[in-house]
Design a protein around this motif. Structure first.
Motif, PDB file in Angstrom:
ATOM      1  N   THR A 135      12.678 -54.994  33.366  1.00 20.48           N
ATOM      2  CA  THR A 135      13.231 -55.135  34.393  1.00 20.48           C
ATOM      3  C   THR A 135      13.336 -53.338  35.200  1.00 20.48           C
ATOM      4  OG1 THR A 135      13.831 -56.893  33.712  1.00 20.48           O
ATOM      5  CG2 THR A 135      15.186 -55.627  35.181  1.00 20.48           C
ATOM      6  N   SER A 136      13.263 -52.554  33.937  1.00 21.85           N
ATOM      7  CA  SER A 136      14.069 -50.984  34.658  1.00 21.85           C
ATOM      8  C   SER A 136      13.252 -50.267  33.089  1.00 21.85           C
ATOM      9  CB  SER A 136      15.216 -50.941  35.017  1.00 21.85           C
ATOM     10  OG  SER A 136      16.242 -50.988  33.475  1.00 21.85           O
ATOM     11  N   GLY A 137      13.166 -48.842  33.674  1.00 24.08           N
ATOM     12  CA  GLY A 137      12.724 -48.125  32.235  1.00 24.08           C
ATOM     13  C   GLY A 137      11.431 -47.420  32.484  1.00 24.08           C
ATOM     14  N   THR A 138      11.091 -47.232  31.893  1.00 24.01           N
ATOM     15  CA  THR A 138       8.977 -46.531  31.363  1.00 24.01           C
ATOM     16  C   THR A 138       8.539 -46.585  30.652  1.00 24.01           C
ATOM     17  OG1 THR A 138       9.722 -44.485  31.614  1.00 24.01           O
ATOM     18  CG2 THR A 138       9.879 -45.166  34.153  1.00 24.01           C
ATOM     19  N   VAL A 139       7.156 -46.979  30.083  1.00 32.97           N
ATOM     20  CA  VAL A 139       6.290 -46.663  29.204  1.00 32.97           C
ATOM     21  C   VAL A 139       4.943 -46.185  30.124  1.00 32.97           C
ATOM     22  CG1 VAL A 139       4.614 -47.660  27.474  1.00 32.97           C
ATOM     23  CG2 VAL A 139       6.904 -49.025  28.485  1.00 32.97           C
ATOM     24  N   SER A 140       5.542 -45.006  28.980  1.00 36.32           N
ATOM     25  CA  SER A 140       4.238 -43.546  29.216  1.00 36.32           C
ATOM     26  C   SER A 140       3.197 -43.821  28.543  1.00 36.32           C
ATOM     27  CB  SER A 140       5.088 -42.961  29.845  1.00 36.32           C
ATOM     28  OG  SER A 140       5.482 -42.526  31.128  1.00 36.32           O
ATOM     29  N   ILE A 141       2.110 -44.055  28.571  1.00 34.42           N
ATOM     30  CA  ILE A 141       0.713 -43.917  27.778  1.00 34.42           C
ATOM     31  C   ILE A 141      -0.037 -42.491  27.706  1.00 34.42           C
ATOM     32  CG2 ILE A 141      -1.135 -45.146  26.381  1.00 34.42           C
ATOM     33  CD1 ILE A 141       0.769 -47.832  26.547  1.00 34.42           C
ATOM     34  N   ALA A 142      -0.156 -41.477  27.416  1.00 33.60           N
ATOM     35  CA  ALA A 142      -1.166 -40.628  27.575  1.00 33.60           C
ATOM     36  C   ALA A 142      -2.586 -40.999  27.624  1.00 33.60           C
ATOM     37  CB  ALA A 142      -1.169 -39.373  26.111  1.00 33.60           C
ATOM     38  N   GLY A 143      -2.900 -40.409  29.066  1.00 30.06           N
ATOM     39  CA  GLY A 143      -4.566 -40.634  28.872  1.00 30.06           C
ATOM     40  C   GLY A 143      -4.859 -42.163  29.729  1.00 30.06           C
ATOM     41  N   ALA A 144      -3.820 -43.671  29.923  1.00 26.83           N
ATOM     42  CA  ALA A 144      -4.288 -44.055  30.164  1.00 26.83           C
ATOM     43  C   ALA A 144      -4.678 -44.797  31.673  1.00 26.83           C
ATOM     44  CB  ALA A 144      -3.510 -45.308  30.141  1.00 26.83           C
ATOM     45  N   PRO A 145      -5.540 -44.859  32.157  1.00 29.26           N
ATOM     46  CA  PRO A 145      -5.012 -45.474  33.731  1.00 29.26           C
ATOM     47  C   PRO A 145      -4.892 -46.023  34.074  1.00 29.26           C
ATOM     48  CG  PRO A 145      -7.628 -46.521  32.315  1.00 29.26           C
ATOM     49  CD  PRO A 145      -7.202 -45.064  31.672  1.00 29.26           C
ATOM     50  N   ASP A 146      -4.395 -46.533  35.216  1.00 21.76           N
ATOM     51  CA  ASP A 146      -3.709 -47.832  35.857  1.00 21.76           C
ATOM     52  C   ASP A 146      -4.965 -48.709  36.457  1.00 21.76           C
ATOM     53  OD1 ASP A 146      -1.409 -46.019  35.754  1.00 21.76           O
ATOM     54  OD2 ASP A 146      -1.459 -45.382  37.895  1.00 21.76           O
ATOM     55  N   GLY A 147      -4.040 -49.944  36.612  1.00 22.53           N
ATOM     56  CA  GLY A 147      -5.188 -50.977  37.037  1.00 22.53           C
ATOM     57  C   GLY A 147      -5.654 -51.672  36.014  1.00 22.53           C
ATOM     58  N   ARG A 148      -6.565 -52.087  36.216  1.00 19.77           N
ATOM     59  CA  ARG A 148      -7.574 -52.979  35.533  1.00 19.77           C
ATOM     60  C   ARG A 148      -8.619 -52.404  34.039  1.00 19.77           C
ATOM     61  NH1 ARG A 148     -13.114 -54.783  35.154  1.00 19.77           N
ATOM     62  NH2 ARG A 148     -13.731 -56.428  33.885  1.00 19.77           N
ATOM     63  N   ARG A 149      -8.607 -51.338  34.762  1.00 18.14           N
ATOM     64  CA  ARG A 149      -9.023 -49.754  33.376  1.00 18.14           C
ATOM     65  C   ARG A 149      -7.971 -49.625  32.669  1.00 18.14           C
ATOM     66  NH1 ARG A 149     -13.926 -50.677  33.789  1.00 18.14           N
ATOM     67  NH2 ARG A 149     -14.573 -48.370  32.935  1.00 18.14           N
ATOM     68  N   PHE A 150      -6.575 -50.120  32.536  1.00 18.48           N
ATOM     69  CA  PHE A 150      -6.135 -49.984  31.614  1.00 18.48           C
ATOM     70  C   PHE A 150      -5.898 -50.936  30.078  1.00 18.48           C
ATOM     71  CE2 PHE A 150      -2.208 -51.461  29.002  1.00 18.48           C
ATOM     72  CZ  PHE A 150      -0.947 -49.815  29.453  1.00 18.48           C
ATOM     73  N   ARG A 151      -6.314 -51.786  30.257  1.00 21.27           N
ATOM     74  CA  ARG A 151      -7.157 -52.148  29.108  1.00 21.27           C
ATOM     75  C   ARG A 151      -7.994 -52.132  28.158  1.00 21.27           C
ATOM     76  NH1 ARG A 151      -2.908 -54.569  27.830  1.00 21.27           N
ATOM     77  NH2 ARG A 151      -3.012 -55.018  30.365  1.00 21.27           N
ATOM     78  N   ARG A 152      -9.445 -51.160  28.581  1.00 20.84           N
ATOM     79  CA  ARG A 152      -9.600 -50.295  27.783  1.00 20.84           C
ATOM     80  C   ARG A 152      -9.324 -49.464  26.736  1.00 20.84           C
ATOM     81  NH1 ARG A 152     -15.524 -47.285  29.836  1.00 20.84           N
ATOM     82  NH2 ARG A 152     -15.165 -47.637  27.279  1.00 20.84           N
ATOM     83  N   HIS A 153      -7.565 -48.429  27.682  1.00 16.28           N
ATOM     84  CA  HIS A 153      -7.184 -47.655  26.889  1.00 16.28           C
ATOM     85  C   HIS A 153      -6.672 -48.432  25.469  1.00 16.28           C
ATOM     86  CE1 HIS A 153      -6.733 -44.102  26.467  1.00 16.28           C
ATOM     87  NE2 HIS A 153      -4.638 -44.055  26.556  1.00 16.28           N
ATOM     88  N   VAL A 154      -5.552 -49.786  25.691  1.00 18.47           N
ATOM     89  CA  VAL A 154      -4.992 -50.380  25.031  1.00 18.47           C
ATOM     90  C   VAL A 154      -4.855 -51.498  24.783  1.00 18.47           C
ATOM     91  CG1 VAL A 154      -2.186 -50.743  24.044  1.00 18.47           C
ATOM     92  CG2 VAL A 154      -2.801 -48.719  26.268  1.00 18.47           C
ATOM     93  N   GLN A 155      -4.974 -51.739  23.910  1.00 18.62           N
ATOM     94  CA  GLN A 155      -5.573 -53.136  23.067  1.00 18.62           C
ATOM     95  C   GLN A 155      -4.791 -54.002  22.494  1.00 18.62           C
ATOM     96  OE1 GLN A 155      -8.500 -55.733  23.949  1.00 18.62           O
ATOM     97  NE2 GLN A 155      -8.629 -54.331  25.739  1.00 18.62           N
ATOM     98  N   LEU A 156      -4.151 -55.456  22.644  1.00 12.13           N
ATOM     99  CA  LEU A 156      -3.161 -55.743  21.711  1.00 12.13           C
ATOM    100  C   LEU A 156      -3.745 -56.958  20.669  1.00 12.13           C
ATOM    101  CD1 LEU A 156       0.224 -56.818  20.972  1.00 12.13           C
ATOM    102  CD2 LEU A 156      -0.391 -58.705  23.551  1.00 12.13           C
ATOM    103  N   VAL A 157      -3.801 -56.626  19.444  1.00 10.99           N
ATOM    104  CA  VAL A 157      -4.391 -57.583  18.397  1.00 10.99           C
ATOM    105  C   VAL A 157      -2.654 -58.430  18.332  1.00 10.99           C
ATOM    106  CG1 VAL A 157      -4.662 -57.686  15.754  1.00 10.99           C
ATOM    107  CG2 VAL A 157      -5.450 -56.299  17.145  1.00 10.99           C
ATOM    108  N   TYR A 158      -2.807 -60.072  18.182  1.00  7.20           N
ATOM    109  CA  TYR A 158      -1.792 -61.091  17.844  1.00  7.20           C
ATOM    110  C   TYR A 158      -1.702 -61.449  16.352  1.00  7.20           C
ATOM    111  CZ  TYR A 158      -2.820 -61.916  23.196  1.00  7.20           C
ATOM    112  OH  TYR A 158      -2.492 -61.838  24.495  1.00  7.20           O
ATOM    113  N   GLN A 159       0.065 -62.183  16.264  1.00  5.01           N
ATOM    114  CA  GLN A 159       0.249 -62.132  14.575  1.00  5.01           C
ATOM    115  C   GLN A 159      -1.276 -63.505  14.567  1.00  5.01           C
ATOM    116  OE1 GLN A 159       3.740 -64.149  15.059  1.00  5.01           O
ATOM    117  NE2 GLN A 159       3.534 -64.355  13.120  1.00  5.01           N
TER     118      GLN A 159
END
Length: 515
Positions: free
Chosen positions: A327-351
């Motif tokens: 809703t507000s605020g920021t998240v910055s991840i060093a070196g992460a590209p925008d758009g679809r390529r972001f997913r190469r940089h950050v991955q989620l492992v579920y429970q």
């Protein structure tokens, strides 16, 4: 005479032996904990005692002496006269153990009706008394509610109320707290202890949590591959385990370990979260699930977000991984590209390793999918990468041709981690990634994550309600309550010198924690 004596119990599934000659006893008023990994036969043994085996299971041999009666030879009709009245059952999963179309009060009242009570006013009065007895506020309102309107801890209390309705002399508690937050777990276990003291009820506690067993039982029965491998007074088994398997279980239990705190290295931040807010519309008013959260994670380290269910930690993690929009605020991840390529940089492992893998795909296809999605390599190169990833997460290459249903929970979670690593991300967000696993498999996954971090320089955001696990793996910690961070610091600082009352409460609830 013992309250319960089991002699040479044998159970099979579809003709395949699963429990091989198990013997145990429970004395009046004592707690006996049956511990072991999934597949050890502990729940099968417990269910066999009261005739609640699934349709493809058979009780092949053995004696189940409850008082002077041998329940092993009883029909289901005769067993129904004992279940509830003399032996109560607290099942593992409150979400699936309560009827979703009946009110809570009706379900507890049914226990009384089945055993002969017909006076509706007496039933109602007893139901309200039971709900109050298990610590549920406003029993009249709770009695009218349906299971989905209650939290997990409240639902588990309802199951306990049903189990003690007729004051049985024995309660079989099958993993009664495995799905609960650490503070709720402590309250449920305290409640069972209080009821035992008040009514003199004995408890057969089935659990894979050695910390819970250590703090709550008089005697331990350790099972492996359908057999009892060790037994004795809890204090004696913990102090001097005789079997290698028992020693391994104790070594792998985070709550019983004495591992040093991870050292926190300095360096630039990989993740910077500032004043993060997330609101959801509930009726006419917005509900603020995350309220001004800020933290940083140093590159190559693990930062844990801890707190009870509803604290906002998972919502925060989803915003960091861009599966939810702030809703507000920021998240910055060093070196992460925008758009679809972001997913190469950050991955989620579920429970849940059972729900996060496509059952229609082979393991090889599951791990290869990110490579195909990002157009990385030709087919031979992708296959080579899959083989390398399987080796990296310590899985045999032949598993590539199998499907998820053919793998254990620990193997599936390794596959989920291999898939997350496929596109060579720098940040992994791990949302309760080990909470659904047995203690030994959990220890293996934690060791794997630590090794991968060293080898690949990965940064982890680790979401958990289990502070014993957090103590073992994280370098820094933020404690969340009601959408806000109430305390943050290095793991050593937070665990050794907690400043906030809520943090102290969480730490005090760790079973048999190392101080």
């Amino acid at each position: 005479m013992s309250l319960l004596e089991v002699h040479d119990l044998k159970v099979s599934y579809d003709g395949r032996p699963a429990v091989h000659g198990v013997s145990l006893s429970v004395e009046p008023g004592e707690v006996v904990a049956v511990v072991g990994e999934s597949g050890s036969g502990k729940s099968t043994t417990a269910h066999a005692l009261i005739g609640l085996l699934p349709s493809n299971a058979t009780l092949d041999a053995g004696r189940i002496l409850f008082g002077e009666a041998d329940l092993a030879g009883w029909s289901q009709r005769r067993l129904r006269s004992v279940r509830g009245s003399r032996i109560g059952l607290v099942p593992q999963d409150p979400a699936n153990s309560l009827d979703p179309v009946k009110t809570v009060g009706a379900q507890i009242g049914e226990v009384l009706r089945v055993h002969g009570e017909r006076d509706r006013r007496k039933i109602r009065a007893r139901v309200l008394d039971l709900l109050a007895r298990v610590g549920l506020p406003d029993p009249e309102t709770r009695a009218r509610q349906y299971p989905h309107e209650l939290s997990g801890g409240m639902r588990q209390r309802v199951l306990i109320a049903a189990a003690i309705a007729l004051r049985p002399s024995l309660i079989i508690a099958d993993e009664p707290t495995s799905a609960l937050d650490v503070t709720v777990q402590r309250r449920i276990l305290d409640l069972i202890d209080d009821l035992r003291a008040e009514y003199g009820t004995a408890v057969l506690l089935v659990t894979h949590d050695l910390g819970v067993a250590a703090g709550r039982s008089d005697r331990l029965v350790v099972m492996k591959d359908g057999r009892v491998v060790e037994r004795g007074p809890t204090s004696s088994v913990l102090a001097a385990p005789q079997e290698g398997y028992t020693k391994r279980l104790l070594d792998d239990a985070p709550a019983l370990s004495a591992r040093p705190f991870p050292d926190h290295p300095g360096g630039p931040p990989a993740i910077v979260v500032r004043d993060l807010v997330k609101e959801f519309r509930v009726g006419r008013r917005p509900f603020r699930a995350v309220d001004g959260v800020s933290f940083e994670v140093t590159r190559g380290t693990t930062h844990a977000l801890v707190g009870e269910s509803g604290s906002g930690k998972t919502t925060t993690a989803r915003m960091v991984a861009r599966f939810a929009t702030p809703t507000s605020g920021t998240v910055s991840i060093a070196g992460a590209p925008d758009g679809r390529r972001f997913r190469r940089h950050v991955q989620l492992v579920y429970q849940n390793p059972y729900g996060s893998l496509d059952p229609r795909q082979t393991i090889g296809e599951i791990i290869e999918e990110p490579l195909r999605n990002f157009g990385l390599g030709d087919r031979p190169a992708r296959r080579a990468r899959v083989a390398d990833l399987l080796e990296r997460v310590a899985l045999p290459g032949e598993l590539a041709a199998r499907r998820p249903r053919e793998l254990s929970g620990g193997q599936r979670q390794r596959v989920a981690i291999a898939r997350a690593l496929a596109a060579e991300p720098e940040v992994l967000v791990l949302d309760e990634a080990v909470s659904a696993l047995d203690v030994t498999v959990q220890a293996q996954i934690l060791a794997l994550l630590e090794r991968l971090q060293r080898e690949l320089g990965l940064t982890y955001l680790f979401i958990s309600h289990d502070l014993a696990v957090v103590r073992q793996i994280s370098h820094t910690v933020s404690v969340m309550s009601k959408g806000r961070i109430v305390e943050t610091g290095t793991t050593r600082q937070v665990f050794s010198d907690p400043r906030h009352d809520y943090t102290r409460e969480l730490l005090a609830a760790i079973p048999e924690r190392v101080r």
